[in-house]
Design a protein around this motif. Structure first.
Motif, PDB file in Angstrom:
ATOM      1  N   GLU A   1      -7.833  55.412  -8.480  1.00 37.74           N
ATOM      2  CA  GLU A   1      -8.115  56.396  -9.977  1.00 37.74           C
ATOM      3  C   GLU A   1      -7.462  57.682  -9.433  1.00 37.74           C
ATOM      4  OE1 GLU A   1     -12.259  55.221  -9.732  1.00 37.74           O
ATOM      5  OE2 GLU A   1     -13.011  55.984  -8.247  1.00 37.74           O
TER       6      GLU A   1
ATOM      7  N   LEU B   1      -8.980  58.526 -15.227  1.00 36.93           N
ATOM      8  CA  LEU B   1      -7.379  57.303 -14.792  1.00 36.93           C
ATOM      9  C   LEU B   1      -7.940  56.469 -13.751  1.00 36.93           C
ATOM     10  CD1 LEU B   1      -5.329  59.918 -14.659  1.00 36.93           C
ATOM     11  CD2 LEU B   1      -5.115  58.724 -16.587  1.00 36.93           C
TER      12      LEU B   1
ATOM     13  N   ARG C   1      -3.386  50.681 -12.462  1.00 35.78           N
ATOM     14  CA  ARG C   1      -2.987  51.355 -13.970  1.00 35.78           C
ATOM     15  C   ARG C   1      -1.359  51.511 -14.088  1.00 35.78           C
ATOM     16  NH1 ARG C   1      -4.113  56.384 -11.147  1.00 35.78           N
ATOM     17  NH2 ARG C   1      -3.508  57.995 -11.403  1.00 35.78           N
TER      18      ARG C   1
ATOM     19  N   VAL D   1      -5.865  53.659 -23.839  1.00 36.10           N
ATOM     20  CA  VAL D   1      -6.951  54.917 -24.120  1.00 36.10           C
ATOM     21  C   VAL D   1      -7.793  55.026 -24.614  1.00 36.10           C
ATOM     22  CG1 VAL D   1      -6.583  57.750 -23.849  1.00 36.10           C
ATOM     23  CG2 VAL D   1      -4.426  56.142 -23.430  1.00 36.10           C
TER      24      VAL D   1
ATOM     25  N   ALA E   1      -8.079  54.140 -19.771  1.00 36.61           N
ATOM     26  CA  ALA E   1      -7.911  55.340 -19.195  1.00 36.61           C
ATOM     27  C   ALA E   1      -9.219  56.085 -20.270  1.00 36.61           C
ATOM     28  CB  ALA E   1      -7.086  56.144 -19.690  1.00 36.61           C
TER      29      ALA E   1
ATOM     30  N   TYR F   1       0.541  60.496 -16.012  1.00 34.81           N
ATOM     31  CA  TYR F   1      -0.343  59.541 -16.061  1.00 34.81           C
ATOM     32  C   TYR F   1      -0.861  58.110 -15.457  1.00 34.81           C
ATOM     33  CZ  TYR F   1      -2.489  64.148 -17.822  1.00 34.81           C
ATOM     34  OH  TYR F   1      -3.160  65.345 -18.537  1.00 34.81           O
TER      35      TYR F   1
ATOM     36  N   ILE G   1      -0.122  55.685 -18.338  1.00 34.57           N
ATOM     37  CA  ILE G   1      -0.511  54.998 -19.972  1.00 34.57           C
ATOM     38  C   ILE G   1      -0.399  54.981 -20.712  1.00 34.57           C
ATOM     39  CG2 ILE G   1      -3.053  56.341 -18.816  1.00 34.57           C
ATOM     40  CD1 ILE G   1      -2.730  59.013 -21.204  1.00 34.57           C
TER      41      ILE G   1
END
Length: 292
Positions: free
Chosen positions: A35, A55, A59, A66, A98, A135, A137
């Motif tokens: 994370e 985050l 992931r 998100v 996220a 990221y 995401i």
């Protein structure tokens, strides 16, 4: 010689593009095991254009959606710090997502809120999109807004999310229709002052330019493709009268949009701790259902 050169160039470009596509496919599926949290990430040149992002572990850009938090403050005040409690709870209850807690530029008498604040939300989404693989995401969102932040969340999601990336909206005491009688004909002094204050900041008045106030009212931007919406209102709220939620629900129902409406008869604008806890629990379930 020239023909041979073109053949080699074609082969080079073919392999370059093929490798690029494969790389991008792999990048989307990279799993980030740890994370991570980033604070005060700039998404524009103004000092107020910043967000915090959490985050989660495990992931990836192919699966991790998100939740965006938008604070209130009558479009002229407030800060992402006001949403810290919600942010911290969602880190625990919605750990597969996220979390993005945003600031936006605040309005003044020389700086109108619209479309500036909607532009800021667009800029946040664009920034997240550009950093999707960095990221880890996916560009699908739920918006959680309180008061003015709920208004902005709805207006963006119903009107400006042209790619239909928003899958759920949480509206906590958000204004939905500035032309409704609960604002224009309210006998309550505080409600009258709130409505007048917004008009003074905008520099326009409802009686002179109703079309403008319709254009910034989320209710009038609802279509059959609007995202599912959950709403929370208090029965003695003088800043966002509960009728604002009722008329939005009626409009969502008329377009067949999935929605839930919750009414706390004795609650003021802050709803109160017990009702906030209830609203957060219901919102979490709603987000999990529609952002899955």
């Amino acid at each position: 010689m020239k023909k041979s050169y073109l053949v080699y160039l074609f082969i080079f470009l073919f392999f370059f593009v093929s490798c690029k596509d494969n790389s991008e496919t792999l990048d989307e599926n990279v799993v980030f095991e740890e994370e991570k949290e980033l604070l005060d990430v700039a998404y524009g040149d103004d000092a107020q254009q910043k967000y915090d992002i959490y985050l989660p572990s495990n992931r990836s850009a192919s699966k991790t959606k998100v939740i965006v938090l938008v604070h209130g403050g009558a479009w002229i005040g407030g800060d992402k710090a006001d949403m810290k409690g919600v942010y911290d709870v969602l880190k625990i209850t919605s750990s597969e997502y996220a979390l993005v807690n945003i600031n936006y530029r605040l309005a003044t008498f020389n700086l109108q809120p619209f479309p500036m604040q909607i532009y800021d939300i667009k800029s946040v989404v664009e920034d997240l999109k550009s950093k999707s693989r960095e990221y880890g995401i996916l560009n699908e969102y739920a918006f959680v807004g309180v008061s003015a932040g709920a208004h902005l969340s709805m207006l963006y999601s119903y009107k400006d999310d042209t790619e239909k990336r928003v899958k759920a909206v949480v509206d906590v005491v958000g204004p939905t229709d500035f032309l409704h009688s609960s604002y224009t004909d309210s006998p309550n002094i505080e409600t009258q002052q709130a409505a007048l204050g917004l008009q003074l900041v905008i520099g326009k008045f409802i009686e002179n330019d109703p079309n403008y106030f319709e254009s910034i009212s989320p209710r009038y931007a609802v279509t059959a493709s609007s995202p599912p919406t959950i709403m929370f209102y208090g029965g003695v709220d003088v800043l966002a009268p509960f009728q604002q939620g009722e008329v939005l629900k009626q409009t969502l129902d008329s377009f067949g949009v999935t929605n839930e409406y919750y009414f706390y008869p004795n609650a003021e604008h802050d709803l109160g701790d017990e009702n906030i806890a209830d609203a957060l629990a219901k919102s979490t379930t709603f987000i999990h259902t529609h952002l899955k």
